[in-house]
Design an enzyme around this catalytic site. Sequence first.
Site, PDB file in Angstrom:
ATOM      1  N   GLU A   1      22.662  27.013  14.710  1.00 41.25           N
ATOM      2  CA  GLU A   1      21.990  26.361  13.595  1.00 41.25           C
ATOM      3  C   GLU A   1      22.974  25.441  12.871  1.00 41.25           C
ATOM      4  O   GLU A   1      24.111  25.824  12.603  1.00 41.25           O
ATOM      5  CB  GLU A   1      21.446  27.422  12.628  1.00 41.25           C
ATOM      6  CG  GLU A   1      21.059  26.948  11.242  1.00 41.25           C
ATOM      7  CD  GLU A   1      19.997  25.865  11.256  1.00 41.25           C
ATOM      8  OE1 GLU A   1      20.037  25.002  10.356  1.00 41.25           O
ATOM      9  OE2 GLU A   1      19.119  25.875  12.162  1.00 41.25           O
ATOM     10  N   GLN A   2      22.528  24.217  12.568  1.00 44.47           N
ATOM     11  CA  GLN A   2      23.432  23.243  11.969  1.00 44.47           C
ATOM     12  C   GLN A   2      23.778  23.557  10.516  1.00 44.47           C
ATOM     13  O   GLN A   2      24.847  23.192  10.031  1.00 44.47           O
ATOM     14  CB  GLN A   2      22.826  21.843  12.058  1.00 44.47           C
ATOM     15  CG  GLN A   2      21.565  21.635  11.232  1.00 44.47           C
ATOM     16  CD  GLN A   2      21.072  20.200  11.308  1.00 44.47           C
ATOM     17  OE1 GLN A   2      21.693  19.343  11.925  1.00 44.47           O
ATOM     18  NE2 GLN A   2      19.941  19.934  10.700  1.00 44.47           N
TER      19      GLN A   2
ATOM     20  N   ARG B   1       8.098  30.791   3.720  1.00 44.72           N
ATOM     21  CA  ARG B   1       8.859  30.460   4.932  1.00 44.72           C
ATOM     22  C   ARG B   1      10.188  31.213   4.986  1.00 44.72           C
ATOM     23  O   ARG B   1      10.596  31.683   6.048  1.00 44.72           O
ATOM     24  CB  ARG B   1       9.105  28.949   5.009  1.00 44.72           C
ATOM     25  CG  ARG B   1       7.869  28.150   5.357  1.00 44.72           C
ATOM     26  CD  ARG B   1       8.148  26.657   5.328  1.00 44.72           C
ATOM     27  NE  ARG B   1       6.936  25.908   5.656  1.00 44.72           N
ATOM     28  CZ  ARG B   1       6.599  25.505   6.864  1.00 44.72           C
ATOM     29  NH1 ARG B   1       7.397  25.783   7.880  1.00 44.72           N
ATOM     30  NH2 ARG B   1       5.488  24.839   7.077  1.00 44.72           N
TER      31      ARG B   1
ATOM     32  N   TYR C   1      -2.487  28.418  -2.581  1.00 42.66           N
ATOM     33  CA  TYR C   1      -2.711  29.803  -2.168  1.00 42.66           C
ATOM     34  C   TYR C   1      -1.513  30.659  -2.566  1.00 42.66           C
ATOM     35  O   TYR C   1      -0.416  30.153  -2.795  1.00 42.66           O
ATOM     36  CB  TYR C   1      -2.970  29.914  -0.663  1.00 42.66           C
ATOM     37  CG  TYR C   1      -1.938  29.265   0.242  1.00 42.66           C
ATOM     38  CD1 TYR C   1      -0.760  29.925   0.585  1.00 42.66           C
ATOM     39  CD2 TYR C   1      -2.157  27.997   0.775  1.00 42.66           C
ATOM     40  CE1 TYR C   1       0.163  29.345   1.433  1.00 42.66           C
ATOM     41  CE2 TYR C   1      -1.230  27.404   1.627  1.00 42.66           C
ATOM     42  CZ  TYR C   1      -0.072  28.081   1.952  1.00 42.66           C
ATOM     43  OH  TYR C   1       0.863  27.492   2.786  1.00 42.66           O
TER      44      TYR C   1
ATOM     45  N   ASP D   1       8.475  21.493  16.992  1.00 48.30           N
ATOM     46  CA  ASP D   1       8.443  20.114  16.520  1.00 48.30           C
ATOM     47  C   ASP D   1       9.332  19.180  17.329  1.00 48.30           C
ATOM     48  O   ASP D   1       9.175  17.960  17.255  1.00 48.30           O
ATOM     49  CB  ASP D   1       8.864  20.045  15.048  1.00 48.30           C
ATOM     50  CG  ASP D   1       7.742  20.443  14.102  1.00 48.30           C
ATOM     51  OD1 ASP D   1       6.612  20.669  14.580  1.00 48.30           O
ATOM     52  OD2 ASP D   1       7.991  20.530  12.878  1.00 48.30           O
TER      53      ASP D   1
END
Length: 397
Positions: free
Chosen positions: A34-35, A108, A214, A292
């Site tokens: 991970e960067q 998230r 929500y 993505d």
Amino acid sequence: MPRTTTVAVVGGGIGGLAAALALLRAGFDVRVYEQSGAVSQVGAGIQLAPNCARILHRLGVLPAIEKSAFAPATFDFRRWDDGRLLSRTPLGAGIAATYGAPYLHAHRSDLVAVLADAVGPDRIGTGRRCRGVNHDGTGAEVRFADGGTVTADVVVGADGIHSVVREALYGPEQPRFTGHVAYRGLVPAERLSRLNLEPRCTVRLGPGAHFVHYFVSAGRLHNVVCVVEEDSWTRESWTDPGDSEELRAAFTGWHPAVGGIIDALDRPLKWALFDRPPLARWSTGPVTLLGDACHPMLPYGAQGAAQAIEDAAVLAACLEGAGRREVPTALHQYESIRRGRATRVQDMSRANGRRFHLPDGPDQQARDAAMASSFGLSPEIDWLYGHDPMVPETAVA
């Protein structure tokens, strides 16, 4: 005893961590790169539909996610000005019984934390910014900005719409600005108590804009997404600090609940929404793409993370049992299974972006009539929520 196949996953977001976990469960030796300096996830709320929750259950992490998630009662579409109900989809126990998995709202960062914990900190390297990938057909090397390299039998590019792995395979390509920007933020639920908001996911549709809100984080926070249209985006960054007065002006005349929620927001972030056309290929030799990096999803179907997690499950299933020389064939099978469905969901999300923003008039009235007689916007929602990536489908050539 044969050597365990090694996999390097570039990108420690939801898709990359889900891929790593699925591959670990299948017996691979996996490392995530991970960067950022820490595994985290920018943004706020995320919707986990049954097609996604089903996979998270199989990976053994759904109970931990449910502890911090929120289970909405319904999914409502409403009109922008008077709040008239256009469509209501029952969720809760009913959708779980129909599809064998719940519909959840999560923060998230909570989802990323659960996935990262399941993968294990010893398998996640942070501060490792990918600068390129080389391969010789039977193995690959990942190069990092710090000058280091790693070699692996398989490389998975899960590094988002800006994917360095994708560019290494297929060359540079600029994403297209969609003309939409999203103001996003979180509001502590107690700030909104006077509005008496119900435990639902609500999407309010209006001319040139829509407004989504929500609960997440076990009901402690309210997630807010306000999408408006702009002619261009010329800034280098895809995010700006949001201007609260600008946001209020964009939603003048909307239902009072919209104004009340906007007033309770601290300064939101403003995100430009970009898109890419579908890729003809996702894999070359022992290197492939996921999420993505190969099929960026606009947020108008709430399926971006779900499709990346579906990718992860299929990727692990296709690679399981493949020897190192069989990796390219297995990766071709993975993309052949996934590409058609991912493209269909991309197309649905793009189309929803247009439908959501129709000006008042005949087209809007026809849309509202169709919504009133169907499950949300689609009469064929079973294909989305009922899909099981572990059930063989006809591959796309």
